[in-house]
Design an enzyme around this catalytic site. Structure first.
Site, PDB file in Angstrom:
ATOM      1  N   ASN A 110      42.273   9.424  64.285  1.00  0.00           N
ATOM      2  CA  ASN A 110      41.565   9.983  63.079  1.00  0.00           C
ATOM      3  C   ASN A 110      40.339   9.446  62.584  1.00  0.00           C
ATOM      4  OD1 ASN A 110      41.535   8.697  60.128  1.00  0.00           O
ATOM      5  ND2 ASN A 110      43.200   7.780  61.169  1.00  0.00           N
ATOM      6  N   PHE A 114      37.933   8.186  54.599  1.00  0.00           N
ATOM      7  CA  PHE A 114      38.334   8.127  53.194  1.00  0.00           C
ATOM      8  C   PHE A 114      37.925   9.190  52.286  1.00  0.00           C
ATOM      9  CE2 PHE A 114      37.478   3.311  52.677  1.00  0.00           C
ATOM     10  CZ  PHE A 114      38.493   2.956  53.506  1.00  0.00           C
ATOM     11  N   SER A 173      39.362  -0.163  57.771  1.00  0.00           N
ATOM     12  CA  SER A 173      39.132   1.257  58.191  1.00  0.00           C
ATOM     13  C   SER A 173      37.819   1.521  59.152  1.00  0.00           C
ATOM     14  CB  SER A 173      38.870   2.382  57.095  1.00  0.00           C
ATOM     15  OG  SER A 173      38.370   3.650  57.485  1.00  0.00           O
ATOM     16  N   ASN A 175      36.356   3.978  59.837  1.00  0.00           N
ATOM     17  CA  ASN A 175      35.669   5.187  59.536  1.00  0.00           C
ATOM     18  C   ASN A 175      34.382   5.417  58.587  1.00  0.00           C
ATOM     19  OD1 ASN A 175      36.959   6.580  61.895  1.00  0.00           O
ATOM     20  ND2 ASN A 175      38.869   6.497  60.412  1.00  0.00           N
ATOM     21  N   THR A 176      34.318   4.195  57.853  1.00  0.00           N
ATOM     22  CA  THR A 176      33.272   4.078  56.980  1.00  0.00           C
ATOM     23  C   THR A 176      32.508   2.889  57.570  1.00  0.00           C
ATOM     24  OG1 THR A 176      34.723   4.531  54.928  1.00  0.00           O
ATOM     25  CG2 THR A 176      32.575   3.194  54.492  1.00  0.00           C
ATOM     26  N   LYS A 214      44.227  -5.958  54.010  1.00  0.00           N
ATOM     27  CA  LYS A 214      44.774  -5.138  55.363  1.00  0.00           C
ATOM     28  C   LYS A 214      43.781  -5.191  56.330  1.00  0.00           C
ATOM     29  CE  LYS A 214      46.270  -0.543  56.979  1.00  0.00           C
ATOM     30  NZ  LYS A 214      46.823   0.726  56.444  1.00  0.00           N
ATOM     31  N   ASN A 243      45.474  -2.209  60.551  1.00  0.00           N
ATOM     32  CA  ASN A 243      45.269  -0.605  60.453  1.00  0.00           C
ATOM     33  C   ASN A 243      45.029  -0.057  62.077  1.00  0.00           C
ATOM     34  OD1 ASN A 243      43.551   1.756  59.480  1.00  0.00           O
ATOM     35  ND2 ASN A 243      42.669   0.196  57.735  1.00  0.00           N
TER      36      ASN A 243
HETATM   37  C1  LIG Z   1      45.573  10.367  59.450  1.00  0.00           C
HETATM   38  C2  LIG Z   1      45.658   8.765  59.112  1.00  0.00           C
HETATM   39  C3  LIG Z   1      45.171   8.329  57.845  1.00  0.00           C
HETATM   40  C4  LIG Z   1      45.079   7.045  57.597  1.00  0.00           C
HETATM   41  N1  LIG Z   1      44.327   6.786  56.545  1.00  0.00           N
HETATM   42  C5  LIG Z   1      44.420   5.707  55.944  1.00  0.00           C
HETATM   43  C6  LIG Z   1      43.888   5.154  54.656  1.00  0.00           C
HETATM   44  O1  LIG Z   1      43.477   5.938  53.876  1.00  0.00           O
HETATM   45  N2  LIG Z   1      43.837   3.746  54.529  1.00  0.00           N
HETATM   46  C7  LIG Z   1      44.462   2.622  55.238  1.00  0.00           C
HETATM   47  O2  LIG Z   1      44.608   1.551  54.943  1.00  0.00           O
HETATM   48  N3  LIG Z   1      45.000   3.222  56.484  1.00  0.00           N
HETATM   49  C8  LIG Z   1      45.082   4.334  56.971  1.00  0.00           C
HETATM   50  N4  LIG Z   1      45.634   4.553  57.930  1.00  0.00           N
HETATM   51  C9  LIG Z   1      46.417   3.680  58.784  1.00  0.00           C
HETATM   52  C10 LIG Z   1      47.885   3.829  58.581  1.00  0.00           C
HETATM   53  O3  LIG Z   1      47.972   3.171  57.317  1.00  0.00           O
HETATM   54  C11 LIG Z   1      48.493   2.687  59.625  1.00  0.00           C
HETATM   55  O4  LIG Z   1      47.664   1.386  59.238  1.00  0.00           O
HETATM   56  C12 LIG Z   1      48.054   2.904  61.053  1.00  0.00           C
HETATM   57  O5  LIG Z   1      48.189   4.273  61.262  1.00  0.00           O
HETATM   58  C13 LIG Z   1      49.157   2.225  61.849  1.00  0.00           C
HETATM   59  O6  LIG Z   1      50.502   2.605  61.529  1.00  0.00           O
HETATM   60  P1  LIG Z   1      51.225   3.654  62.516  1.00  0.00           P
HETATM   61  O7  LIG Z   1      51.004   3.589  63.953  1.00  0.00           O
HETATM   62  O8  LIG Z   1      52.809   3.712  62.096  1.00  0.00           O
HETATM   63  O9  LIG Z   1      50.564   5.270  62.106  1.00  0.00           O
HETATM   64  C14 LIG Z   1      45.640   6.089  58.038  1.00  0.00           C
HETATM   65  C15 LIG Z   1      46.287   6.645  59.617  1.00  0.00           C
HETATM   66  C16 LIG Z   1      46.470   7.832  60.058  1.00  0.00           C
HETATM   67  C17 LIG Z   1      46.983   8.524  61.071  1.00  0.00           C
END
Ligand SMILES: Cc1cc2nc3c(=O)[nH]c(=O)nc-3n(C[C@H](O)[C@H](O)[C@H](O)COP(=O)(O)O)c2cc1C
Length: 364
Positions: A110, A114, A173, A175-176, A214, A243
């Site tokens: 992704n 934000f 993140s 993406n910023t 985080k 993350n």
């Molecule tokens: C579509 C998507 C959006 C996410 N948005 C955020 C976010 O806004 N803030 C954040 O701290 N992590 C975000 N994450 C990261 C997740 O919170 C998590 O740290 C990461 O995906 C690893 O866990 P997973 O493998 O179980 O998905 C996002 C992940 C995905 C897949």
């Protein structure tokens, strides 16, 4: 009923664009009547950061960015919910498409950036549920075009302290642009000093809200040394590791999609994020508890995270590929593991495999 809906809807959701499928899932959770879940087995309870969690499994940030469905998620059996990332002002995020499913890899990339409704709207939603039970953490971040990013975090702490179960300071993140630079020791030291000072200032009105940090799984070990040193010096209440990754493991099968820019999550993130968790555990030396996230998609991966140092767990991508039945499955596997080991709580398992994990070769 939930299981039936889940089995029926998953093939449908998988046929849609990944972001549309997510929007639809959140909408369904908003309208679907959900029964109160069965009480969790007592041995799954976890106490951390001064909070009592009925079970260790939370939903990670990003699923409910705007706090639309925290209570529905609690009813699905999660032990806690993290909403956000929220920024002070509403933000559109990057142009679509910006979420990609890598089906063969059980992964997602992704680059949302934000996208969220902003402080005022999200705060109103959380204030409306303030008397309800259940731990809802608030993940905070800076606006992309902010002139003073640290000030953004401070304003969000002040705004949300009264309604947040805990805060997550998201500096990881991908993406910023530039956000991850806040993980460097000097910048982080300044950020945490100001954030924790804001938290302490509002304690009389809001109580002592825990503040977690985080981090990205992409840090070098020497950066991690510095970062954990700062986190300990500033006395953060915990860390989330971690993350999404900007790396692309060699094992990825969907090579075309793997070229999309953004953060990779799901199964291929498991090894790297678990290694970073263990490395963080070694450096934290028990100063604060850790939340393990990254590629949890089964009871076995959940147990492995705990043995790598996680007191609590979070998942997101596993739900996309395994559905909401995964929550009950993981909890029942954790309870069975405790029974097999004649243990009465998860605490005694935390970090038990750290020496072995940190001795392995670095995940490719
Ligand atoms: C579509 C998507 C959006 C996410 N948005 C955020 C976010 O806004 N803030 C954040 O701290 N992590 C975000 N994450 C990261 C997740 O919170 C998590 O740290 C990461 O995906 C690893 O866990 P997973 O493998 O179980 O998905 C996002 C992940 C995905 C897949």
């Amino acid at each position: 009923m939930i299981g039936f809906f889940d089995r029926l809807s998953r093939p449908l959701l998988r046929a849609l664009d990944a972001e549309d499928a997510h929007t639809l899932a959140v909408r369904a959770l908003r309208i679907m009547p959900l029964p109160r879940p069965a009480a969790d087995a007592r041995e799954l309870a976890v106490r951390a950061f001064g909070l009592n969690f009925p079970n260790p499994l939370g939903i990670a940030a990003g699923f409910d960015k705007n706090a639309q469905v925290p209570d529905a998620l609690l009813r699905l059996g999660f032990g806690f919910v993290e909403i956000g990332t929220v920024t002070p002002r509403p933000q559109q995020g990057n142009p679509r498409p910006r979420v990609f499913r890598l089906e063969a890899d059980e992964a997602v990339i992704n680059r949302l950036g934000f996208n969220n409704d902003g402080r005022a709207t999200v705060l109103a939603r959380l204030a409306a549920r303030a008397n309800l039970a259940g731990i809802v953490g608030v993940n905070i971040g800076a606006n992309r075009d902010s002139a003073d990013r640290t000030a953004d975090y401070v304003r969000l702490i002040e705004a949300f302290a009264a309604v947040a179960g805990y805060f997550t300071v998201n500096v990881s993140s991908p993406n910023t642009p530039g956000l991850r630079n806040l993980q460097q020791a000097d910048a982080l030291d300044d950020l945490l000093a100001r954030v924790l000072e804001a938290r302490d200032r509002v304690v009389p009105q809001a109580g002592p809200t825990p503040v977690l940090l985080k981090i990205a799984p992409d840090l070098s070990l020497s950066d991690l040394d510095d970062l954990v040193g700062v986190a300990r010096k500033r006395r953060v209440d915990g860390m989330i590791v971690g993350n999404t990754t900007v790396s692309r493991p060699a094992s990825l099968r969907e090579r075309d999609k793997a070229r999309e820019q953004g953060g990779l999550s799901g199964r291929p993130l498991f090894r790297l994020s678990t290694r970073m968790l263990a490395e963080t555990f070694v450096r934290a030396e028990g100063a604060f508890p850790l939340i393990g996230a990254g590629g949890i998609d089964s009871g076995a991966t959940a147990i492995a995270k705990i043995k790598a140092g996680a007191t609590l767990l979070q998942l997101y991508t596993g739900l996309v590929f395994h559905g909401i039945g995964l929550v009950a499955q993981i909890k029942s596997d954790l309870a069975a593991a405790l029974k097999r080991g004649h243990r009465d709580s998860l605490a005694s398992m935390v970090g038990s495999d750290v020496a072995d994990i940190t001795a392995e070769s670095w995940p490719a």
